[in-house]
Design a protein around this motif. Sequence first.
Motif, PDB file in Angstrom:
ATOM      1  N   ASN A 115      36.737  38.901  38.110  1.00 25.91           N
ATOM      2  CA  ASN A 115      36.152  40.191  38.260  1.00 25.91           C
ATOM      3  C   ASN A 115      34.685  40.263  38.178  1.00 25.91           C
ATOM      4  O   ASN A 115      33.873  40.741  38.864  1.00 25.91           O
ATOM      5  CB  ASN A 115      36.558  41.206  36.847  1.00 25.91           C
ATOM      6  N   THR A 116      34.127  39.604  37.131  1.00 20.85           N
ATOM      7  CA  THR A 116      32.138  39.830  37.138  1.00 20.85           C
ATOM      8  C   THR A 116      31.725  38.975  38.913  1.00 20.85           C
ATOM      9  O   THR A 116      30.873  39.271  39.424  1.00 20.85           O
ATOM     10  CB  THR A 116      31.973  38.339  36.396  1.00 20.85           C
ATOM     11  N   HIS A 117      32.898  37.804  38.856  1.00 24.42           N
ATOM     12  CA  HIS A 117      32.406  37.096  40.258  1.00 24.42           C
ATOM     13  C   HIS A 117      32.242  37.858  41.691  1.00 24.42           C
ATOM     14  O   HIS A 117      31.517  38.684  41.659  1.00 24.42           O
ATOM     15  CB  HIS A 117      33.055  35.577  40.659  1.00 24.42           C
ATOM     16  N   TYR A 118      33.632  38.264  41.254  1.00 20.57           N
ATOM     17  CA  TYR A 118      33.474  39.471  42.621  1.00 20.57           C
ATOM     18  C   TYR A 118      33.214  41.052  42.383  1.00 20.57           C
ATOM     19  O   TYR A 118      32.320  40.901  44.035  1.00 20.57           O
ATOM     20  CB  TYR A 118      35.370  39.910  43.274  1.00 20.57           C
ATOM     21  N   LEU A 119      32.251  41.543  41.403  1.00 19.24           N
ATOM     22  CA  LEU A 119      31.648  42.268  41.546  1.00 19.24           C
ATOM     23  C   LEU A 119      29.878  41.684  42.283  1.00 19.24           C
ATOM     24  O   LEU A 119      29.061  42.933  42.659  1.00 19.24           O
ATOM     25  CB  LEU A 119      31.133  42.690  40.312  1.00 19.24           C
ATOM     26  N   THR A 120      30.048  40.326  41.792  1.00 24.48           N
ATOM     27  CA  THR A 120      28.662  39.515  42.428  1.00 24.48           C
ATOM     28  C   THR A 120      28.189  39.437  43.345  1.00 24.48           C
ATOM     29  O   THR A 120      28.010  39.934  44.874  1.00 24.48           O
ATOM     30  CB  THR A 120      28.072  38.635  41.307  1.00 24.48           C
ATOM     31  N   CYS A 121      30.131  39.291  44.153  1.00 22.75           N
ATOM     32  CA  CYS A 121      29.928  39.250  45.227  1.00 22.75           C
ATOM     33  C   CYS A 121      29.599  40.539  46.677  1.00 22.75           C
ATOM     34  O   CYS A 121      28.930  40.177  47.642  1.00 22.75           O
ATOM     35  CB  CYS A 121      31.422  38.822  46.282  1.00 22.75           C
ATOM     36  N   ALA A 122      30.070  41.100  46.095  1.00 22.42           N
ATOM     37  CA  ALA A 122      30.447  42.812  46.627  1.00 22.42           C
ATOM     38  C   ALA A 122      28.234  43.058  47.079  1.00 22.42           C
ATOM     39  O   ALA A 122      27.970  44.004  47.934  1.00 22.42           O
ATOM     40  CB  ALA A 122      30.955  43.806  45.988  1.00 22.42           C
ATOM     41  N   ASP A 174      41.623  33.497  34.604  1.00 25.17           N
ATOM     42  CA  ASP A 174      40.573  34.384  33.818  1.00 25.17           C
ATOM     43  C   ASP A 174      39.669  35.337  34.487  1.00 25.17           C
ATOM     44  O   ASP A 174      39.199  35.203  35.451  1.00 25.17           O
ATOM     45  CB  ASP A 174      39.193  32.789  33.238  1.00 25.17           C
ATOM     46  N   LEU A 175      40.757  36.467  33.823  1.00 27.83           N
ATOM     47  CA  LEU A 175      40.777  37.258  35.253  1.00 27.83           C
ATOM     48  C   LEU A 175      39.099  38.463  35.275  1.00 27.83           C
ATOM     49  O   LEU A 175      38.600  38.746  35.889  1.00 27.83           O
ATOM     50  CB  LEU A 175      42.246  38.627  34.888  1.00 27.83           C
ATOM     51  N   GLN A 214      33.544  30.584  42.530  1.00 26.39           N
ATOM     52  CA  GLN A 214      34.004  30.481  41.740  1.00 26.39           C
ATOM     53  C   GLN A 214      34.766  31.598  41.048  1.00 26.39           C
ATOM     54  O   GLN A 214      36.042  31.065  40.638  1.00 26.39           O
ATOM     55  CB  GLN A 214      32.984  31.336  41.197  1.00 26.39           C
ATOM     56  N   ALA A 215      35.028  33.134  41.750  1.00 19.85           N
ATOM     57  CA  ALA A 215      36.098  34.074  41.882  1.00 19.85           C
ATOM     58  C   ALA A 215      37.164  33.082  41.583  1.00 19.85           C
ATOM     59  O   ALA A 215      37.994  33.650  41.161  1.00 19.85           O
ATOM     60  CB  ALA A 215      35.696  35.276  42.441  1.00 19.85           C
ATOM     61  N   ASP A 216      37.463  32.601  43.135  1.00 15.83           N
ATOM     62  CA  ASP A 216      39.298  32.157  43.501  1.00 15.83           C
ATOM     63  C   ASP A 216      39.427  31.485  43.052  1.00 15.83           C
ATOM     64  O   ASP A 216      40.376  31.526  42.209  1.00 15.83           O
ATOM     65  CB  ASP A 216      38.204  31.849  45.171  1.00 15.83           C
ATOM     66  N   GLN A 217      38.012  30.341  41.728  1.00 15.62           N
ATOM     67  CA  GLN A 217      39.111  29.496  40.496  1.00 15.62           C
ATOM     68  C   GLN A 217      38.845  30.544  39.551  1.00 15.62           C
ATOM     69  O   GLN A 217      40.346  29.613  39.066  1.00 15.62           O
ATOM     70  CB  GLN A 217      37.813  28.900  41.306  1.00 15.62           C
ATOM     71  N   SER A 218      38.446  30.883  39.579  1.00 11.73           N
ATOM     72  CA  SER A 218      38.762  32.395  38.475  1.00 11.73           C
ATOM     73  C   SER A 218      40.430  32.315  38.013  1.00 11.73           C
ATOM     74  O   SER A 218      40.665  33.028  37.408  1.00 11.73           O
ATOM     75  CB  SER A 218      37.045  33.017  37.285  1.00 11.73           C
ATOM     76  N   SER A 264      37.690  37.978  53.751  1.00 12.62           N
ATOM     77  CA  SER A 264      38.158  36.967  52.066  1.00 12.62           C
ATOM     78  C   SER A 264      37.835  37.132  51.386  1.00 12.62           C
ATOM     79  O   SER A 264      38.804  37.288  49.817  1.00 12.62           O
ATOM     80  CB  SER A 264      37.231  35.547  52.456  1.00 12.62           C
ATOM     81  N   PHE A 265      36.653  38.446  50.803  1.00  8.62           N
ATOM     82  CA  PHE A 265      36.496  38.107  49.662  1.00  8.62           C
ATOM     83  C   PHE A 265      37.746  39.865  49.112  1.00  8.62           C
ATOM     84  O   PHE A 265      38.289  39.944  47.714  1.00  8.62           O
ATOM     85  CB  PHE A 265      35.627  39.871  50.110  1.00  8.62           C
ATOM     86  N   PHE A 266      38.156  41.028  49.878  1.00  8.19           N
ATOM     87  CA  PHE A 266      39.431  41.687  50.055  1.00  8.19           C
ATOM     88  C   PHE A 266      40.618  41.094  49.939  1.00  8.19           C
ATOM     89  O   PHE A 266      41.467  41.285  48.560  1.00  8.19           O
ATOM     90  CB  PHE A 266      39.039  42.734  51.468  1.00  8.19           C
ATOM     91  N   LEU A 267      40.909  39.771  50.472  1.00 16.81           N
ATOM     92  CA  LEU A 267      41.940  38.866  50.202  1.00 16.81           C
ATOM     93  C   LEU A 267      41.591  38.708  48.491  1.00 16.81           C
ATOM     94  O   LEU A 267      42.484  38.646  47.998  1.00 16.81           O
ATOM     95  CB  LEU A 267      41.817  37.421  51.588  1.00 16.81           C
ATOM     96  N   GLY A 268      40.656  37.794  48.551  1.00 20.06           N
ATOM     97  CA  GLY A 268      40.402  37.910  46.795  1.00 20.06           C
ATOM     98  C   GLY A 268      40.254  38.326  45.924  1.00 20.06           C
ATOM     99  O   GLY A 268      41.419  38.489  44.768  1.00 20.06           O
ATOM    100  N   VAL A 269      40.099  39.463  46.497  1.00 17.30           N
ATOM    101  CA  VAL A 269      40.250  40.681  45.433  1.00 17.30           C
ATOM    102  C   VAL A 269      41.980  41.233  45.298  1.00 17.30           C
ATOM    103  O   VAL A 269      42.319  41.890  43.836  1.00 17.30           O
ATOM    104  CB  VAL A 269      39.116  42.051  45.958  1.00 17.30           C
ATOM    105  N   ALA A 270      42.429  41.140  46.542  1.00 11.56           N
ATOM    106  CA  ALA A 270      43.891  41.245  46.050  1.00 11.56           C
ATOM    107  C   ALA A 270      45.024  40.044  44.821  1.00 11.56           C
ATOM    108  O   ALA A 270      45.582  41.042  45.005  1.00 11.56           O
ATOM    109  CB  ALA A 270      44.395  41.227  47.355  1.00 11.56           C
ATOM    110  N   ARG A 271      44.187  39.070  45.447  1.00 11.53           N
ATOM    111  CA  ARG A 271      44.428  38.582  44.254  1.00 11.53           C
ATOM    112  C   ARG A 271      44.612  37.991  43.214  1.00 11.53           C
ATOM    113  O   ARG A 271      45.648  37.639  41.806  1.00 11.53           O
ATOM    114  CB  ARG A 271      44.353  36.367  45.185  1.00 11.53           C
ATOM    115  N   MET A 272      43.242  38.337  43.142  1.00 10.50           N
ATOM    116  CA  MET A 272      42.779  39.498  41.419  1.00 10.50           C
ATOM    117  C   MET A 272      43.940  40.370  41.461  1.00 10.50           C
ATOM    118  O   MET A 272      44.694  40.258  39.935  1.00 10.50           O
ATOM    119  CB  MET A 272      41.337  39.030  41.494  1.00 10.50           C
ATOM    120  N   HIS A 273      44.284  41.526  41.682  1.00 10.18           N
ATOM    121  CA  HIS A 273      44.877  42.070  41.572  1.00 10.18           C
ATOM    122  C   HIS A 273      46.817  41.669  41.088  1.00 10.18           C
ATOM    123  O   HIS A 273      47.092  42.740  40.654  1.00 10.18           O
ATOM    124  CB  HIS A 273      44.738  43.226  41.733  1.00 10.18           C
ATOM    125  N   HIS A 274      47.308  41.188  41.831  1.00 14.44           N
ATOM    126  CA  HIS A 274      48.206  40.611  42.162  1.00 14.44           C
ATOM    127  C   HIS A 274      48.056  39.840  41.059  1.00 14.44           C
ATOM    128  O   HIS A 274      49.272  40.091  40.575  1.00 14.44           O
ATOM    129  CB  HIS A 274      48.223  39.916  43.316  1.00 14.44           C
TER     130      HIS A 274
END
Length: 397
Positions: free
Chosen positions: A15-22, A10-11, A1-5, A45-55
């Motif tokens: 962010n909300t989904h990644y916090l849940t992942c953490a 839809d940042l 869900q985070a990656d799709q956002s 893969s979580f850290f890579l997803g977060v990196a994509r969000m920040h990028h």
Amino acid sequence: QADQSVTQVDLPAANTHYLTCAQELHLLAADATIGRAVVSNLTWSFFLGVARMHHTAGQYEEAAWSLVHAKRLVEEEIGEQTPAMIEVLKLTAENSHEIGDFSQSMKDADELHKVSCKLYGEKHPTVGVVHMIAGRCYATTHAEQAFSSWFPTAEEILVSTVGMDHPDTAALFEAIANARRHQGDYGKALENAKKSLEINTKLFGPKHKATAAATNQVAYMHFKNNNAIEAVRLHEETLELRRKLLPPSHPDIAESIHNLAIAKRKARMANNSELLEAYQEALSIRVACFGETHLGVSQEYNSMANVISDVSKRREYYHKSLKIKRALLPALHHDIALQHKNLGISYKVGESGRVEHFRKAVHIYKHCYGPDHDETVNMVSSLATAVKAEKEKNEAA
């Protein structure tokens, strides 16, 4: 869900989904019944997803931090010669380039190339994509190597493996177009942008977001080729399509509004109040998507300044733009040099502010590009003229 956002830009949701992942990862790590390999796979893969969000948000320093953690986990738990490492290195190279660390970006691209060739061999589609990424990384400061080696090899591999009518091949021509644009070769930039549009139209039809993006690029290349009337027509077409395909607060709509406005300005098809209104609309969308601290927001403040006649207000917006860039980018990034250049121009010939900002721009351009690059040479010339004018004014006084 985070990656799709993140894909949907839809940042806040991402962010909300990644916090849940953490939180879930923390619980999994404490569960002795869960294998270490499972947790490690999820964590990198979580850290890579977060990196994509920040990028995506233009927060390149934060993305770099997440990428360091992703790479370390892959090295320790997955292996250096793995698809996981290739995915991490792809974004690492792109992110280093966006930060403006072109030397590091090229090193990252070299490492990416080495790993992908060892894993897949020289003629694999993934290696073709890697050559494309390397071309982008090299083009800014080592254009000859990008255009004589990286990009041609990418085209050879991709056309022979996945064919001409493939999204990766379209992405390659888009990358070449942007690289040519940065080199000032707008004719070849337009030629490659048209190839990308032709492929995307064949693959997805005329009413698809990928086709809209490719049309936007062709329109912008017409703008750079001083064909502003055609640029306006295509940007209007793109904006209309994007408004039909995307939610009203999508950043791609802001991009089209912005690009249409700058094309209309060049074509003299809108007055300054109409342009200011367009930039303000684009600004409100970008702020809603990304918050106040984003490079797109900085871009809108800069464009608003360009059409405001009140000098103090113009400088206020230039300084807002500069403040955002300083918060997001390294101190010696070329975009910060551009902002100093614009601020310098806002001062009259002979005023000290002109020399001050031009001098800062020269310092940054020399660091980024070296003394012989066109941007540096032109800025040095502008500084020399400003210094001479200020000296003559002082002597006259």
